[in-house]
Structures are given as structure tokens and as C-alpha cells.
Design a protein around this motif. Structure first.
Motif, PDB file in Angstrom:
ATOM      1  N   PHE A  95      42.768  28.137  35.014  1.00 14.25           N
ATOM      2  CA  PHE A  95      41.535  28.326  35.942  1.00 14.25           C
ATOM      3  C   PHE A  95      41.221  29.736  35.432  1.00 14.25           C
ATOM      4  O   PHE A  95      42.043  30.200  36.014  1.00 14.25           O
ATOM      5  CB  PHE A  95      42.215  27.718  36.590  1.00 14.25           C
ATOM      6  CG  PHE A  95      42.252  28.464  38.147  1.00 14.25           C
ATOM      7  CD1 PHE A  95      42.279  29.531  39.181  1.00 14.25           C
ATOM      8  CD2 PHE A  95      44.217  27.696  38.036  1.00 14.25           C
ATOM      9  CE1 PHE A  95      43.268  29.379  40.200  1.00 14.25           C
ATOM     10  CE2 PHE A  95      44.953  28.069  38.751  1.00 14.25           C
ATOM     11  CZ  PHE A  95      44.721  29.178  39.707  1.00 14.25           C
ATOM     12  N   PHE A  96      40.719  30.287  35.820  1.00 18.11           N
ATOM     13  CA  PHE A  96      39.644  32.040  36.271  1.00 18.11           C
ATOM     14  C   PHE A  96      37.884  31.858  36.426  1.00 18.11           C
ATOM     15  O   PHE A  96      37.941  30.339  35.908  1.00 18.11           O
ATOM     16  CB  PHE A  96      40.048  32.015  35.123  1.00 18.11           C
ATOM     17  CG  PHE A  96      39.819  31.612  33.647  1.00 18.11           C
ATOM     18  CD1 PHE A  96      38.362  31.560  33.060  1.00 18.11           C
ATOM     19  CD2 PHE A  96      40.572  30.917  32.590  1.00 18.11           C
ATOM     20  CE1 PHE A  96      38.222  31.407  31.923  1.00 18.11           C
ATOM     21  CE2 PHE A  96      40.091  30.252  31.752  1.00 18.11           C
ATOM     22  CZ  PHE A  96      38.723  30.654  31.168  1.00 18.11           C
ATOM     23  N   ASP A  97      37.815  32.972  36.410  1.00 16.39           N
ATOM     24  CA  ASP A  97      36.169  33.230  36.763  1.00 16.39           C
ATOM     25  C   ASP A  97      35.864  33.639  35.406  1.00 16.39           C
ATOM     26  O   ASP A  97      36.352  34.183  34.924  1.00 16.39           O
ATOM     27  CB  ASP A  97      36.435  34.816  37.986  1.00 16.39           C
ATOM     28  CG  ASP A  97      34.611  35.201  38.192  1.00 16.39           C
ATOM     29  OD1 ASP A  97      33.706  33.976  38.995  1.00 16.39           O
ATOM     30  OD2 ASP A  97      34.559  36.400  37.096  1.00 16.39           O
ATOM     31  N   ARG A  98      34.651  32.560  35.270  1.00 13.39           N
ATOM     32  CA  ARG A  98      33.945  32.807  34.246  1.00 13.39           C
ATOM     33  C   ARG A  98      33.536  33.987  33.596  1.00 13.39           C
ATOM     34  O   ARG A  98      33.493  34.816  32.472  1.00 13.39           O
ATOM     35  CB  ARG A  98      32.749  32.011  34.118  1.00 13.39           C
ATOM     36  CG  ARG A  98      32.164  31.503  32.835  1.00 13.39           C
ATOM     37  CD  ARG A  98      30.726  30.980  32.653  1.00 13.39           C
ATOM     38  NE  ARG A  98      30.284  30.939  31.359  1.00 13.39           N
ATOM     39  CZ  ARG A  98      30.003  31.092  30.527  1.00 13.39           C
ATOM     40  NH1 ARG A  98      29.555  32.549  31.333  1.00 13.39           N
ATOM     41  NH2 ARG A  98      28.755  31.732  29.630  1.00 13.39           N
ATOM     42  N   LEU A 150      40.791  27.456  46.114  1.00 10.08           N
ATOM     43  CA  LEU A 150      41.515  29.305  45.946  1.00 10.08           C
ATOM     44  C   LEU A 150      40.644  29.697  45.150  1.00 10.08           C
ATOM     45  O   LEU A 150      40.532  30.922  46.054  1.00 10.08           O
ATOM     46  CB  LEU A 150      42.807  29.014  45.196  1.00 10.08           C
ATOM     47  CG  LEU A 150      42.891  29.934  45.067  1.00 10.08           C
ATOM     48  CD1 LEU A 150      43.946  30.474  46.182  1.00 10.08           C
ATOM     49  CD2 LEU A 150      44.595  30.462  43.917  1.00 10.08           C
ATOM     50  N   MET A 151      40.206  29.663  44.746  1.00  6.56           N
ATOM     51  CA  MET A 151      38.889  30.503  44.199  1.00  6.56           C
ATOM     52  C   MET A 151      37.639  31.004  44.872  1.00  6.56           C
ATOM     53  O   MET A 151      36.892  32.150  45.010  1.00  6.56           O
ATOM     54  CB  MET A 151      37.931  30.216  43.342  1.00  6.56           C
ATOM     55  CG  MET A 151      38.992  29.925  41.590  1.00  6.56           C
ATOM     56  SD  MET A 151      39.902  31.368  41.086  1.00  6.56           S
ATOM     57  CE  MET A 151      38.476  32.112  40.446  1.00  6.56           C
ATOM     58  N   GLN A 152      37.651  30.104  45.939  1.00  3.84           N
ATOM     59  CA  GLN A 152      35.870  30.228  46.526  1.00  3.84           C
ATOM     60  C   GLN A 152      36.812  31.415  48.248  1.00  3.84           C
ATOM     61  O   GLN A 152      35.172  32.035  48.429  1.00  3.84           O
ATOM     62  CB  GLN A 152      35.905  28.697  47.733  1.00  3.84           C
ATOM     63  CG  GLN A 152      34.863  28.492  46.884  1.00  3.84           C
ATOM     64  CD  GLN A 152      33.592  28.384  46.044  1.00  3.84           C
ATOM     65  OE1 GLN A 152      33.796  28.982  45.424  1.00  3.84           O
ATOM     66  NE2 GLN A 152      32.102  29.003  47.268  1.00  3.84           N
ATOM     67  N   LYS A 153      37.002  31.571  48.028  1.00  9.79           N
ATOM     68  CA  LYS A 153      38.160  32.785  48.996  1.00  9.79           C
ATOM     69  C   LYS A 153      38.247  34.410  48.718  1.00  9.79           C
ATOM     70  O   LYS A 153      37.435  34.826  49.272  1.00  9.79           O
ATOM     71  CB  LYS A 153      39.646  32.313  49.218  1.00  9.79           C
ATOM     72  CG  LYS A 153      40.003  31.381  50.312  1.00  9.79           C
ATOM     73  CD  LYS A 153      41.593  31.381  49.750  1.00  9.79           C
ATOM     74  CE  LYS A 153      42.292  30.006  50.990  1.00  9.79           C
ATOM     75  NZ  LYS A 153      44.048  29.537  50.861  1.00  9.79           N
ATOM     76  N   GLY A 154      37.421  34.064  46.913  1.00  6.86           N
ATOM     77  CA  GLY A 154      36.895  35.812  46.937  1.00  6.86           C
ATOM     78  C   GLY A 154      38.371  36.142  46.135  1.00  6.86           C
ATOM     79  O   GLY A 154      37.758  37.551  46.201  1.00  6.86           O
TER      80      GLY A 154
END
Length: 246
Positions: free
Chosen positions: A156-159, A111-115
Motif C-alpha cells: 500500500f502507498f500514497d498515490r 496507519l496512513m492517516q497519521k501522516g
């Protein structure tokens, strides 16, 4: 910018008994991640030892986690210490008595890699035989999911985005997770219109270990609502969270 990868951050206060099962579940999720993502980015487990007076730090280290000692008894401060210590771009934060579903890291990474996502919550399930607690938790989770996009303190989250908003509000002794997710969601909307997601198909189990009755539940809900509204509270009034009977 930090290297692409996943840091699983676990705040821990006197958790020597439950950490082994929690870390075991993370290890299983890491193994699934390695099998599913080719080539797999690195992952790590960071345990933030919050002034424990048992063998939490020793147990965590023996199980291969990187241990960060943090003496301040303030959950927001503890979480921020974990964010600062994390080496990788994506942070998954869970409690020390919780259990990740085996596909959790894989689903988060995809999911996070989709940006298009700045962070999100999991489907948190309280493991308890107490009907009153299940009902109270279900009602509370519906409200919090509607307002903040999470159903418990597992997310979860972007650091880098977390650092950009100043991390968790350290004036929040409880309900800091809701304030953080709302701040992060607002930041994502203002910077690239990134969304705060909810992975309802990924479950995280969490144990009920506290001395809970109906009056305690009502007090818990009242204190959480007050914190959610931004009213200042004293740590000595928050024994449900800071001095639990386990």
C-alpha cells in the motif's frame, strides 16, 4: 492531490477463474472498513486487464470493479496504469489470485492517516502444499523484507508520492516491487522523514498456481536477483512470470 479514500488496484492477466474469490475478499475488507471508520471515506476496486484472452474483464466488471484495459505486457507498466487510474489518495495493490485479510483496509487507513507513513507491505503467505516452494519463498521473503521492506508484491502507498517518483521502473520486468518500495522509502525519508512500514499482523494469502519444481525455483531466484541488481532482461526468458503454466 486526490480525494481521501482507498483504491484497491489489481493487475490481472487471464484471471477469470480466481478474480471472484479475490474480489470477494476485497468486498469483505470494504465492509469491515465501513463498520470501523466513521464516517468511512470512499473505496473502489480497479482491475487492470493486461491483454487477457479470457473473460477477465467481463468477470471483473460483473463483480463491480472498474476495469482498465492495458495491452503492454510489462508488469511495471501495468501497475503504473493502475496508479494513474486510481481515484483516491491511498492505493492498495494486490495480485488477482490473492486474498486480503478482512481488517486490511482498516489497518492501512488508520496507519496512513497519521501522516508519518508513505507506504508499506503486508505479511504475504503463499498457499501451497509444496514444501520446496514454501522454503524457497521463506528465504526469498526474508531477504526482500530486509532490503525492501516487503515480503511479496502486495503493498500500500500514497498515490501522489508514487507519482512523484515516477511509479514503477518500467525497465524492470520482474522484482519491480522491490525497486519501487526502495525508491518510495528513499523518497519518504527525503520528504518529511516518512517511513515505509511493514504490517506484519495483516496477512495476504496468495495462491501457488504455477508449474514449479526445484530447478524452476532456482531459476526464479536467479532471475529475480538479476533484476534486483538492475540487469536488463528479455521477456521471453521470464516465462515463470509472463507465460505461466496454470
Amino acid at each position: 492531490m486526490h480525494p481521501i479514500g482507498i483504491s484497491v488496484v489489481i493487475p490481472a492477466y487471464n484471471e477469470e477463474k480466481y478474480l471472484p474469490d479475490t474480489i470477494k475478499s476485497v468486498r469483505e475488507a470494504q465492509a469491515r472498513f465501513i463498520q470501523s471508520i466513521i464516517p468511512p471515506p470512499p473505496t473502489e476496486i480497479v482491475v487492470v486487464n493486461n491483454a487477457s484472452n479470457d473473460k477477465t474483464a467481463i468477470v471483473a466488471s460483473q463483480l463491480g470493479a472498474r476495469v482498465i484495459d492495458h495491452e503492454v505486457r510489462n508488469i511495471s507498466s501495468v501497475r503504473n496504469a493502475g496508479i494513474q487510474a486510481a481515484q483516491y489518495s491511498i492505493i492498495v495493490m494486490i495480485d488477482a489470485d490473492s486474498f486480503l485479510q478482512a481488517n486490511a483496509l482498516t489497518e492501512v487507513y488508520k496507519l496512513m492517516q497519521k501522516g508519518q507513513t508513505i507506504g508499506g507491505g503486508f505479511n504475504v503467505k503463499i498457499i501451497t502444499k509444496k514444501r520446496s516452494l514454501r522454503i524457497a519463498a521463506a528465504v526469498y521473503q526474508i531477504v526482500v523484507r530486509t532490503l525492501a521492506g516487503i515480503s511479496g508484491a502486495m503493498f500500500f502507498f500514497d498515490r501522489d508520492s508514487a507519482l512523484a517518483i515516477g511509479g514503477f521502473r518500467e525497465d524492470r520486468l520482474v522484482a519491480e516491487d522491490s525497486a519501487f518500495s526502495m525508491d518510495l522509502r528513499a523518497y519518504g525519508k527525503a520528504h518529511g522523514r516518512k517511513r515505509f512500514a511493514y504490517l506484519g499482523h495483516v496477512k495476504v494469502g496468495t495462491l501457488d498456481r504455477k508449474d514449479t519444481d526445484v530447478l524452476t525455483i532456482l531459476r526464479w531466484v536467479s532471475q529475480a536477483i538479476q533484476a534486483f541488481l538492475g540487469r536488463k532482461q528479455k521477456i521471453e526468458d521470464l516465462s515463470y512470470w509472463y507465460n505461466p503454466k496454470r
